[in-house]
Write a protein that holds these residues in place. Structure first.
Motif, mmCIF file in Angstrom:
data_model
loop_
_atom_site.group_PDB
_atom_site.id
_atom_site.type_symbol
_atom_site.label_atom_id
_atom_site.label_comp_id
_atom_site.label_asym_id
_atom_site.label_seq_id
_atom_site.Cartn_x
_atom_site.Cartn_y
_atom_site.Cartn_z
ATOM 1 N N THR A 46 0.832 -1.206 0.000
ATOM 2 C CA THR A 46 0.000 0.000 0.000
ATOM 3 C C THR A 46 0.867 1.257 0.000
ATOM 4 O OG1 THR A 46 -1.626 -1.251 1.281
ATOM 5 C CG2 THR A 46 -1.919 1.143 1.174
ATOM 6 N N ARG A 47 1.922 1.221 0.826
ATOM 7 C CA ARG A 47 2.803 2.397 0.950
ATOM 8 C C ARG A 47 3.479 2.760 -0.369
ATOM 9 N NH1 ARG A 47 7.073 0.920 5.220
ATOM 10 N NH2 ARG A 47 7.934 2.947 4.675
ATOM 11 N N ALA A 48 3.666 1.769 -1.228
ATOM 12 C CA ALA A 48 4.365 2.021 -2.500
ATOM 13 C C ALA A 48 3.454 2.662 -3.548
ATOM 14 C CB ALA A 48 4.942 0.712 -3.034
ATOM 15 N N ARG A 49 2.169 2.743 -3.278
ATOM 16 C CA ARG A 49 1.166 3.373 -4.152
ATOM 17 C C ARG A 49 1.275 2.900 -5.607
ATOM 18 N NH1 ARG A 49 2.136 8.346 -4.890
ATOM 19 N NH2 ARG A 49 4.169 8.449 -3.878
ATOM 20 N N PRO A 50 1.138 1.599 -5.830
ATOM 21 C CA PRO A 50 1.266 1.090 -7.201
ATOM 22 C C PRO A 50 0.028 1.402 -8.039
ATOM 23 C CG PRO A 50 0.607 -0.684 -5.731
ATOM 24 C CD PRO A 50 0.839 0.528 -4.861
ATOM 25 N N ASP A 51 0.251 1.486 -9.366
ATOM 26 C CA ASP A 51 -0.852 1.624 -10.319
ATOM 27 C C ASP A 51 -1.148 0.302 -11.025
ATOM 28 O OD1 ASP A 51 -0.995 4.526 -10.034
ATOM 29 O OD2 ASP A 51 0.887 4.573 -11.175
ATOM 30 N N VAL A 52 -0.123 -0.524 -11.155
ATOM 31 C CA VAL A 52 -0.211 -1.762 -11.931
ATOM 32 C C VAL A 52 0.524 -2.851 -11.167
ATOM 33 C CG1 VAL A 52 0.320 -2.874 -14.149
ATOM 34 C CG2 VAL A 52 -0.073 -0.404 -14.070
ATOM 35 N N LEU A 53 0.014 -4.077 -11.244
ATOM 36 C CA LEU A 53 0.671 -5.211 -10.592
ATOM 37 C C LEU A 53 1.070 -6.251 -11.638
ATOM 38 C CD1 LEU A 53 -1.858 -5.775 -7.632
ATOM 39 C CD2 LEU A 53 0.160 -4.273 -7.670
ATOM 40 N N VAL A 54 2.348 -6.570 -11.700
ATOM 41 C CA VAL A 54 2.804 -7.743 -12.463
ATOM 42 C C VAL A 54 2.796 -8.906 -11.486
ATOM 43 C CG1 VAL A 54 4.741 -8.799 -13.679
ATOM 44 C CG2 VAL A 54 4.187 -6.380 -14.064
ATOM 45 N N MET A 55 2.067 -9.953 -11.826
ATOM 46 C CA MET A 55 1.835 -11.047 -10.877
ATOM 47 C C MET A 55 2.440 -12.347 -11.424
ATOM 48 S SD MET A 55 -0.094 -9.432 -8.591
ATOM 49 C CE MET A 55 -0.578 -10.813 -7.571
ATOM 50 N N VAL A 56 3.468 -12.836 -10.745
ATOM 51 C CA VAL A 56 4.122 -14.082 -11.161
ATOM 52 C C VAL A 56 3.589 -15.234 -10.317
ATOM 53 C CG1 VAL A 56 6.323 -15.301 -11.369
ATOM 54 C CG2 VAL A 56 6.209 -12.823 -11.817
ATOM 55 N N GLY A 57 3.116 -16.264 -10.983
ATOM 56 C CA GLY A 57 2.609 -17.439 -10.279
ATOM 57 C C GLY A 57 2.681 -18.662 -11.174
ATOM 58 N N SER A 58 1.967 -19.692 -10.785
ATOM 59 C CA SER A 58 2.017 -20.946 -11.530
ATOM 60 C C SER A 58 0.645 -21.595 -11.538
ATOM 61 C CB SER A 58 3.005 -21.913 -10.872
ATOM 62 O OG SER A 58 4.297 -21.358 -10.864
ATOM 63 N N ASP A 59 0.163 -21.886 -12.709
ATOM 64 C CA ASP A 59 -1.107 -22.589 -12.843
ATOM 65 C C ASP A 59 -0.995 -23.992 -12.237
ATOM 66 O OD1 ASP A 59 -3.838 -22.769 -14.361
ATOM 67 O OD2 ASP A 59 -2.758 -24.587 -14.942
ATOM 68 N N HIS A 60 -1.996 -24.375 -11.458
ATOM 69 C CA HIS A 60 -1.993 -25.703 -10.824
ATOM 70 C C HIS A 60 -2.871 -26.658 -11.624
ATOM 71 C CE1 HIS A 60 -0.721 -22.990 -7.637
ATOM 72 N NE2 HIS A 60 -0.349 -24.017 -6.896
ATOM 73 N N PHE A 61 -2.483 -26.968 -12.842
ATOM 74 C CA PHE A 61 -3.290 -27.835 -13.713
ATOM 75 C C PHE A 61 -4.744 -27.358 -13.759
ATOM 76 C CE2 PHE A 61 -0.242 -31.598 -13.010
ATOM 77 C CZ PHE A 61 0.373 -31.388 -14.216
ATOM 78 N N HIS A 62 -4.913 -26.066 -14.048
ATOM 79 C CA HIS A 62 -6.273 -25.579 -14.266
ATOM 80 C C HIS A 62 -6.489 -25.352 -15.757
ATOM 81 C CE1 HIS A 62 -6.316 -24.639 -9.805
ATOM 82 N NE2 HIS A 62 -7.345 -25.426 -10.024
ATOM 83 N N GLN A 63 -5.917 -24.274 -16.281
ATOM 84 C CA GLN A 63 -6.054 -24.035 -17.720
ATOM 85 C C GLN A 63 -4.915 -24.685 -18.502
ATOM 86 O OE1 GLN A 63 -7.199 -20.103 -18.741
ATOM 87 N NE2 GLN A 63 -6.642 -20.287 -20.884
ATOM 88 N N LEU A 64 -3.753 -24.767 -17.912
ATOM 89 C CA LEU A 64 -2.586 -25.289 -18.620
ATOM 90 C C LEU A 64 -2.457 -26.775 -18.337
ATOM 91 C CD1 LEU A 64 -0.127 -22.344 -17.937
ATOM 92 C CD2 LEU A 64 -1.889 -22.594 -19.707
#
Lengths: 287, 119
Positions: A46-64
């Motif tokens: 919150t303190r960093a006041r972001p406008d955009v989030l780049v989100m790195v994660g991993s699909d758990h055998f859902h779509q991929l």
């Protein structure tokens, strides 16, 4: 150019949502401490006041799935539906809808390809708890546009650990070269030692507390040299059969930069796995 | 070995609430029906196209029919897929985390390295 105002690495624990919202007899004894730690961690974003989030994660055998499995994939869509039937069933996670930041997606894809990363892309991506858990913990308003980036830590053959670090370093440079005035936070989630579906699952602690201790130290001090010297695709089997998710932490160490000490470090020893939370402020800590 | 097909069974059943219940209550009928009519569907593809060559080995078919998660682990089925589906089917019959802990305990005789899950 865009500025990277925060780099955040975290575990993603699908039980947090249910534990934190449970009341009365259903509320687990560790919930209050967990909520307290998450609330403090949230403040670092919150303190960093972001406008955009780049989100790195991993699909758990859902779509991929194994008929067409990308190693690294960037979402490029105006919206992302989120969470799946089996996550609602097992974890009580709510259905969500997140906005996309397509200009940044396009920039990451173009620049990433030009830098030698043969990134896959998706124009219709339903994201899962590897991305929504940090939204729930760090930005529960779910009001900021995102760029999801998926890594394969799940279905062998996997990329080498050093490739995750290289991609993280590239993502940092690529975001910083985005012609935009926007403030970007790069957030990635992975695991410390973890066992799923094996004999060491759901113990009183994570399956390998010694690995967890070392891993937290590597991340907190930005010690990529030692981390890369000790971590291999083979070695990650020993701490627990799902520990390859640690490579997403290594990707985030690449984003933060070699030798970059985290500005915020916290952890929580839970049954089953250790939670860990890290924040770096590349442009200096916000006032 | 057709680890991929075992994983495909676990994956496709897990994502369909009706199939989860059907596999819980009628495992033999579900596995045989699925192998006959669903095993060769190309997922993530428009309908109407199919593969022609996918079938279980006898031991894989038996492990699925018997709800034998220990045998599935031994055969190299992806542990996340097995665990997720089996929790969906059987956690409801147990107290909190009781099923998950018993599931792990039944695998206690495995030591490193675990069976290879690469497909």
């Amino acid at each position: 150019m865009a500025s990277v105002v925060a780099v955040i690495a975290s575990t993603h624990h699908p039980f947090y949502y249910r534990a934190s919202t449970a009341t009365g007899e259903d509320r687990p004894p560790f919930a209050d401490e967990w909520v307290s730690k998450i609330t403090a961690f949230r403040e670092t974003l919150t303190r960093a006041r972001p406008d955009v989030l780049v989100m790195v994660g991993s699909d758990h055998f859902h779509q991929l799935w194994l008929d067409n499995m990308p190693q690294f994939l960037v979402g490029k869509a105006p919206f992302y539906d989120a969470n799946w039937y089996n996550e609602e069933r097992e974890f009580g996670l709510p259905k969500m809808l997140l906005k996309g930041q397509e200009d940044l997606s396009a920039h990451i894809l173009r620049a990433g390809l030009d830098e030698g990363f043969d990134l896959a892309f998706s124009n219709e991506l339903r994201i899962d708890h590897s991305v929504t858990c940090p939204i729930i913990t760090l930005r529960p308003e779910a009001d900021l546009p995102i760029v999801p980036i998926y890594t394969n830590i799940f279905a062998p053959p996997l990329p080498q650990p050093k490739r995750f670090v290289q991609l993280g370093k590239a993502i940092r440079e690529i975001v910083e070269s985005w012609p935009s005035h926007l403030r970007v936070a790069i957030i990635g989630t992975g695991h410390l030692s973890l066992e799923l579906g094996g004999p060491r699952q759901f113990g009183p602690h994570g399956p390998d507390p010694e690995f967890d201790r070392k891993a937290v130290e590597w991340i907190a001090t930005g010690d990529l040299e030692r981390c890369l010297a000790e971590v291999t695709l083979d070695s990650l089997h020993s701490p627990g059969n799902a520990t390859h998710g640690f490579m997403d932490f290594m990707l985030m160490m690449g984003v933060a930069g070699a030798g970059a000490k985290a500005d915020y470090v916290d952890s929580l020893d839970l049954f089953h796995t250790m939670e860990a939370y890290f924040t770096w402020y590349p442009s200096g800590a916000p006032a | 070995m057709s680890k991929y097909l075992v994983d495909k069974f676990l994956y496709t059943v897990d994502r369909d609430p009706d199939l989860v219940e059907r596999y819980r209550t009628a495992p033999r009928e579900t596995v045989e029906w699925w192998e006959q009519s669903r095993a060769n569907e190309v997922l993530n593809c428009h309908s109407g196209e199919a593969s022609t060559w996918l079938r279980f080995t006898d031991s894989e078919r038996a492990a699925l029919i018997d709800h034998d998660h220990v045998a599935l682990f031994e055969l190299g089925a992806h542990p996340f897929l097995t665990l997720t589906l089996f929790i969906a089917m059987f956690e409801r019959d147990h107290g909190p985390l009781e099923y998950q802990k018993a599931y792990g305990a039944r695998l206690a005789h495995f030591s490193m390295p675990y069976p290879d899950i690469a497909t």
